[in-house]
Design a protein around this motif. Structure first.
Motif, PDB file in Angstrom:
ATOM      1  N   ARG A 107      12.449  -5.353   4.385  1.00 30.42           N
ATOM      2  CA  ARG A 107      11.119  -5.475   3.770  1.00 30.42           C
ATOM      3  C   ARG A 107      10.168  -4.404   4.313  1.00 30.42           C
ATOM      4  NH1 ARG A 107      14.296  -8.405   2.299  1.00 30.42           N
ATOM      5  NH2 ARG A 107      14.584  -6.622   0.925  1.00 30.42           N
ATOM      6  N   PHE A 108      10.263  -4.105   5.595  1.00 33.91           N
ATOM      7  CA  PHE A 108       9.394  -3.087   6.162  1.00 33.91           C
ATOM      8  C   PHE A 108       9.771  -1.709   5.631  1.00 33.91           C
ATOM      9  CE2 PHE A 108       8.662  -5.808  10.217  1.00 33.91           C
ATOM     10  CZ  PHE A 108       7.853  -6.662   9.489  1.00 33.91           C
ATOM     11  N   ALA A 109      11.069  -1.464   5.481  1.00 32.60           N
ATOM     12  CA  ALA A 109      11.519  -0.189   4.930  1.00 32.60           C
ATOM     13  C   ALA A 109      11.024   0.010   3.510  1.00 32.60           C
ATOM     14  CB  ALA A 109      13.044  -0.111   4.975  1.00 32.60           C
ATOM     15  N   ALA A 110      10.848  -1.103   2.784  1.00 34.40           N
ATOM     16  CA  ALA A 110      10.359  -1.030   1.403  1.00 34.40           C
ATOM     17  C   ALA A 110       8.849  -0.853   1.339  1.00 34.40           C
ATOM     18  CB  ALA A 110      10.777  -2.287   0.642  1.00 34.40           C
ATOM     19  N   GLY A 111       8.172  -0.921   2.492  1.00 30.80           N
ATOM     20  CA  GLY A 111       6.745  -0.648   2.526  1.00 30.80           C
ATOM     21  C   GLY A 111       5.844  -1.858   2.586  1.00 30.80           C
ATOM     22  N   GLY A 112       6.414  -3.034   2.731  1.00 29.27           N
ATOM     23  CA  GLY A 112       5.570  -4.222   2.827  1.00 29.27           C
ATOM     24  C   GLY A 112       5.152  -4.733   1.464  1.00 29.27           C
ATOM     25  N   THR A 113       4.078  -5.499   1.434  1.00 31.13           N
ATOM     26  CA  THR A 113       3.608  -6.078   0.183  1.00 31.13           C
ATOM     27  C   THR A 113       2.129  -6.393   0.277  1.00 31.13           C
ATOM     28  OG1 THR A 113       4.173  -7.712  -1.523  1.00 31.13           O
ATOM     29  CG2 THR A 113       4.035  -8.517   0.749  1.00 31.13           C
ATOM     30  N   THR A 114       1.584  -6.971  -0.780  1.00 29.57           N
ATOM     31  CA  THR A 114       0.180  -7.339  -0.832  1.00 29.57           C
ATOM     32  C   THR A 114      -0.116  -8.478   0.140  1.00 29.57           C
ATOM     33  OG1 THR A 114       0.228  -6.801  -3.189  1.00 29.57           O
ATOM     34  CG2 THR A 114      -1.673  -8.054  -2.383  1.00 29.57           C
ATOM     35  N   ASN A 158      -1.778 -11.773   1.194  1.00 26.96           N
ATOM     36  CA  ASN A 158      -2.417 -12.973   0.665  1.00 26.96           C
ATOM     37  C   ASN A 158      -1.981 -14.175   1.498  1.00 26.96           C
ATOM     38  OD1 ASN A 158       0.032 -14.147  -0.624  1.00 26.96           O
ATOM     39  ND2 ASN A 158      -0.178 -12.458  -2.089  1.00 26.96           N
ATOM     40  N   ILE A 159      -2.479 -15.336   1.149  1.00 26.15           N
ATOM     41  CA  ILE A 159      -2.152 -16.545   1.910  1.00 26.15           C
ATOM     42  C   ILE A 159      -0.648 -16.739   2.008  1.00 26.15           C
ATOM     43  CG2 ILE A 159      -2.154 -19.086   1.768  1.00 26.15           C
ATOM     44  CD1 ILE A 159      -4.737 -18.147   2.882  1.00 26.15           C
ATOM     45  N   ASN A 160       0.053 -16.576   0.889  1.00 29.53           N
ATOM     46  CA  ASN A 160       1.475 -16.891   0.847  1.00 29.53           C
ATOM     47  C   ASN A 160       2.346 -15.849   1.529  1.00 29.53           C
ATOM     48  OD1 ASN A 160       1.038 -19.294  -0.484  1.00 29.53           O
ATOM     49  ND2 ASN A 160       1.318 -18.420  -2.525  1.00 29.53           N
ATOM     50  N   THR A 161       2.006 -14.572   1.376  1.00 27.27           N
ATOM     51  CA  THR A 161       2.836 -13.532   1.983  1.00 27.27           C
ATOM     52  C   THR A 161       2.663 -13.490   3.499  1.00 27.27           C
ATOM     53  OG1 THR A 161       1.110 -11.918   1.410  1.00 27.27           O
ATOM     54  CG2 THR A 161       3.001 -12.093  -0.078  1.00 27.27           C
ATOM     55  N   MET A 162       1.608 -14.097   4.004  1.00 28.70           N
ATOM     56  CA  MET A 162       1.396 -14.189   5.453  1.00 28.70           C
ATOM     57  C   MET A 162       2.420 -15.099   6.119  1.00 28.70           C
ATOM     58  SD  MET A 162      -0.853 -13.303   7.925  1.00 28.70           S
ATOM     59  CE  MET A 162      -1.161 -13.805   9.618  1.00 28.70           C
ATOM     60  N   ALA A 163       3.077 -15.964   5.341  1.00 33.49           N
ATOM     61  CA  ALA A 163       3.946 -16.999   5.913  1.00 33.49           C
ATOM     62  C   ALA A 163       5.073 -16.431   6.765  1.00 33.49           C
ATOM     63  CB  ALA A 163       4.527 -17.864   4.793  1.00 33.49           C
ATOM     64  N   VAL A 164       5.572 -15.233   6.432  1.00 28.43           N
ATOM     65  CA  VAL A 164       6.721 -14.686   7.154  1.00 28.43           C
ATOM     66  C   VAL A 164       6.382 -14.374   8.610  1.00 28.43           C
ATOM     67  CG1 VAL A 164       7.600 -13.672   5.009  1.00 28.43           C
ATOM     68  CG2 VAL A 164       6.268 -12.256   6.575  1.00 28.43           C
ATOM     69  N   PHE A 165       5.094 -14.246   8.934  1.00 27.46           N
ATOM     70  CA  PHE A 165       4.735 -13.788  10.273  1.00 27.46           C
ATOM     71  C   PHE A 165       4.771 -14.897  11.323  1.00 27.46           C
ATOM     72  CE2 PHE A 165       3.191 -10.438   7.526  1.00 27.46           C
ATOM     73  CZ  PHE A 165       3.719  -9.332   8.179  1.00 27.46           C
ATOM     74  N   PRO A 194       2.782  -3.570  15.269  1.00 26.95           N
ATOM     75  CA  PRO A 194       1.726  -3.185  14.324  1.00 26.95           C
ATOM     76  C   PRO A 194       1.654  -4.076  13.097  1.00 26.95           C
ATOM     77  CG  PRO A 194       3.512  -1.570  14.331  1.00 26.95           C
ATOM     78  CD  PRO A 194       3.746  -2.471  15.487  1.00 26.95           C
ATOM     79  N   TRP A 195       2.779  -4.633  12.680  1.00 28.94           N
ATOM     80  CA  TRP A 195       2.767  -5.559  11.538  1.00 28.94           C
ATOM     81  C   TRP A 195       2.038  -6.839  11.910  1.00 28.94           C
ATOM     82  CZ3 TRP A 195       4.465  -4.377   6.683  1.00 28.94           C
ATOM     83  CH2 TRP A 195       5.218  -3.200   6.552  1.00 28.94           C
ATOM     84  N   LEU A 196       2.347  -7.379  13.063  1.00 27.59           N
ATOM     85  CA  LEU A 196       1.657  -8.589  13.510  1.00 27.59           C
ATOM     86  C   LEU A 196       0.165  -8.329  13.676  1.00 27.59           C
ATOM     87  CD1 LEU A 196       4.222  -9.758  16.227  1.00 27.59           C
ATOM     88  CD2 LEU A 196       3.810 -10.878  14.019  1.00 27.59           C
ATOM     89  N   ASP A 197      -0.167  -7.205  14.260  1.00 24.10           N
ATOM     90  CA  ASP A 197      -1.568  -6.866  14.511  1.00 24.10           C
ATOM     91  C   ASP A 197      -2.352  -6.717  13.210  1.00 24.10           C
ATOM     92  OD1 ASP A 197      -3.820  -5.649  16.227  1.00 24.10           O
ATOM     93  OD2 ASP A 197      -3.403  -4.074  14.766  1.00 24.10           O
ATOM     94  N   SER A 198      -1.841  -5.933  12.278  1.00 23.94           N
ATOM     95  CA  SER A 198      -2.613  -5.633  11.069  1.00 23.94           C
ATOM     96  C   SER A 198      -2.771  -6.852  10.171  1.00 23.94           C
ATOM     97  CB  SER A 198      -1.970  -4.477  10.298  1.00 23.94           C
ATOM     98  OG  SER A 198      -0.675  -4.819   9.855  1.00 23.94           O
ATOM     99  N   TRP A 199      -1.728  -7.650  10.047  1.00 22.58           N
ATOM    100  CA  TRP A 199      -1.808  -8.829   9.181  1.00 22.58           C
ATOM    101  C   TRP A 199      -2.694  -9.898   9.810  1.00 22.58           C
ATOM    102  CZ3 TRP A 199       0.745 -10.379   4.456  1.00 22.58           C
ATOM    103  CH2 TRP A 199       1.389  -9.318   3.797  1.00 22.58           C
ATOM    104  N   ALA A 200      -2.622 -10.082  11.107  1.00 21.40           N
ATOM    105  CA  ALA A 200      -3.477 -11.072  11.748  1.00 21.40           C
ATOM    106  C   ALA A 200      -4.945 -10.652  11.691  1.00 21.40           C
ATOM    107  CB  ALA A 200      -3.036 -11.299  13.190  1.00 21.40           C
ATOM    108  N   GLU A 201      -5.215  -9.379  11.877  1.00 24.43           N
ATOM    109  CA  GLU A 201      -6.587  -8.894  11.767  1.00 24.43           C
ATOM    110  C   GLU A 201      -7.124  -9.117  10.355  1.00 24.43           C
ATOM    111  OE1 GLU A 201      -8.698  -6.723  14.470  1.00 24.43           O
ATOM    112  OE2 GLU A 201      -7.776  -8.652  14.959  1.00 24.43           O
ATOM    113  N   TRP A 202      -6.263  -8.878   9.370  1.00 22.68           N
ATOM    114  CA  TRP A 202      -6.677  -9.156   7.978  1.00 22.68           C
ATOM    115  C   TRP A 202      -7.006 -10.639   7.803  1.00 22.68           C
ATOM    116  CZ3 TRP A 202      -3.938 -12.500   4.736  1.00 22.68           C
ATOM    117  CH2 TRP A 202      -4.464 -12.624   3.444  1.00 22.68           C
TER     118      TRP A 202
END
Length: 397
Positions: free
Chosen positions: A92-99, A101-108, A125-133
Motif C-alpha cells: 500500500r505504501f509503494a502504491a502511494g497511500g490513499t485519501t 478519512n475516518i475509515n482509512t485511518m483504521a489500518v494505523f 512518517p506514516w504514523l506521524d502524518s496521519w495522526a497529525e491529520w
C-alpha cells in the motif's frame, strides 16, 4: 502457544486445536476473498475504484482485517502472520497511500503496534502524518466530535459509533507509541462525546449515528445548542459491537501506556456493563447470534448477523478477562459470550468464510435501510471472528 495444540476441551466443549484450525482457515479466506462480479467495488469520483472485499486495497474493511491477524499474531508469535501484515503495508505504501478519512485511518491501529515491536523507521512518517491529520485537520462536529467523513460522503455534523474503532483507537495508540499525550487526551474526549450523543439511556444500547441540526442558533449568535437527531434511531448490531470492542481495548491501552484515568475508566466500565446487560435478552436463543437491528424481530425483517456477534463475543470476553465487567452478572455475561462464540463457529464455512456477515452499512434514515443491507463475506467479518476466537483462547486455554 505451542504448535501442537492440546485436544482437550475447554469448559464449553470447544477444543484448542479446533480454534486454531478455524482461525487459520479464516485468515486464509481473509486474504483470498474475491469479488468476481464487482458488486462490492467502491467507485470514487476521481476515477479510483476501491476494492472493499478483496485484500489488496485500502479501506476500513482492511484495517479491521489487519487487526484480526495482529490479534492472532500476539497469541502465537508466528512470524508468517507478522509478515502478512507487513507485506500489506509495504504494497500500500509503494502504491502511494490513499485519501485520509475516518475509515482509512483504521489500518494505523495495527501499524502502531507493529512499529512498537519492530521499530521499522519506514513506518514512523506514516504514523506521524496521519495522526497529525486526525488531531488537527480531521473535520469536527459541533463541540469537537470527529466528523465521520468517508471516501464518498462528508457527513457534515455527524457522529457515528464506527469512529471509535476506526480513528479514535488508532490515534490513542499512536499517541502512546510516539509519546504524544495530546493524542491520548483527544481520544479520551472523543469517547466521552460519542457516548454522550450516541448512547440510548432508555435501553443501554447505542444508536448508529447522531446529526447536529445546522439551523440551531446559539446564544453567541453562532451555531450552538444540542438540537439534532439519531436518524432512524437504529440500534444497529455491528455499530453497537464497535463500542463493545473499543471500550475494553481503549482501557487496556491506557493502562499499558501509563495513561490511566480512574474517573474515565469507571465511566466507560459502567457504559460497557450497561450495554452488555442490555444485549443478554436480545441474543437469539437457538443460534447465539444477534440480529442486525438488535431490537427488531425476524418477522419484522431483521436478520441474524455474525460479524456483530463476533464483536460482542470479543468485547464481553475481554471485558471479563480484564475486569472491566464486574458484578453479579459476570457469570451470565460469560455464558452469553460463549454462546456467541459457538454461534460464530457454526457460521464459518468449509472454505473459511464467516457467513451471515452484513456488507458495509452507511447511515440509515429508516430501519428498512438496515434490513436491506446484503450479506456477503468481508475482511472485517473474518477478522472479527478471529478476534472472538483469540479472546476465547486467552480466557479458556
Amino acid at each position: 502457544m505451542p504448535a501442537d495444540h492440546s485436544s482437550s476441551t475447554t469448559p464449553s466443549g470447544i477444543t484448542p486445536s479446533s480454534i486454531h484450525t478455524t482461525i487459520n482457515h479464516l485468515i486464509t479466506a481473509l486474504v483470498t476473498i474475491r469479488d468476481p462480479t464487482g458488486t462490492f467495488l467502491l467507485p470514487l469520483p476521481d476515477g479510483r475504484i476501491i476494492d472493499t472485499k478483496g485484500w489488496h486495497d485500502w479501506e476500513w474493511t482492511h484495517g479491521i482485517g489487519l487487526y484480526g491477524i495482529w490479534q492472532y499474531y500476539t497469541l502465537t508469535r508466528n512470524p508468517a502472520h507478522l509478515a502478512l501484515i507487513e507485506d500489506w503495508f509495504a504494497a500500500r505504501f509503494a502504491a502511494g497511500g490513499t485519501t485520509k478519512n475516518i475509515n482509512t485511518m483504521a489500518v494505523f491501529l495495527t501499524l502502531a503496534y507493529v512499529y512498537e515491536e519492530t521499530k521499522n523507521p519506514v513506518y514512523l512518517p506514516w504514523l506521524d502524518s496521519w495522526a497529525e491529520w486526525a488531531y488537527y485537520d480531521l473535520p469536527r462536529t459541533r463541540y469537537g466530535g470527529m466528523q465521520h467523513i468517508t471516501y464518498l460522503e462528508e457527513n457534515r455534523g455527524q457522529l457515528w459509533d464506527d469512529t471509535l474503532m476506526m480513528t479514535v483507537l488508532p490515534l490513542a495508540k499512536i499517541g502512546l507509541v510516539l509519546g504524544r499525550k495530546r493524542y491520548v487526551e483527544e481520544a479520551k474526549r472523543q469517547f466521552l462525546l460519542h457516548v454522550r450523543y450516541l448512547g440510548d439511556v432508555r435501553t443501554g444500547l447505542f444508536f448508529h449515528g447522531w446529526e447536529f441540526n445546522a439551523d440551531v442558533e446559539g446564544k453567541d449568535g453562532g451555531k450552538g445548542g444540542v438540537g439534532g437527531h439519531h436518524f432512524a434511531e437504529a440500534r444497529w448490531a455491528r455499530g453497537n459491537s464497535w463500542v463493545t470492542v473499543a471500550i475494553p481495548e481503549f482501557l487496556e491501552l491506557l493502562r499499558e501506556g501509563n495513561a490511566e484515568d480512574p474517573v474515565l475508566e469507571s465511566f466507560l466500565q459502567g457504559t460497557l456493563r450497561e450495554q452488555c446487560e442490555a444485549l443478554r435478552p436480545l441474543q437469539d436463543p437457538k443460534t447465539g447470534l444477534w440480529r442486525t437491528l438488535l431490537d427488531v424481530s425476524e418477522e419484522e425483517g431483521s436478520y441474524l448477523e455474525a460479524s456483530a456477534t463476533a464483536g460482542f463475543a470479543f468485547g464481553v470476553l475481554k471485558g471479563l478477562r480484564k475486569r472491566d465487567l464486574v458484578g453479579p452478572e459476570r457469570e451470565k455475561l460469560e455464558e452469553m459470550a460463549v454462546r456467541a462464540v459457538k454461534g460464530v463457529l457454526a457460521n464459518v464455512s468449509e472454505e473459511g468464510e464467516l457467513l451471515n456477515t452484513s456488507f458495509g452499512t452507511g447511515m440509515g434514515r429508516d430501519l428498512q435501510h438496515y434490513k436491506d443491507i446484503p450479506v456477503t463475506s468481508m475482511p472485517y467479518g473474518q477478522a472479527m471472528a478471529i478476534m472472538a476466537l483469540v479472546e476465547y483462547a486467552r480466557r479458556f486455554i
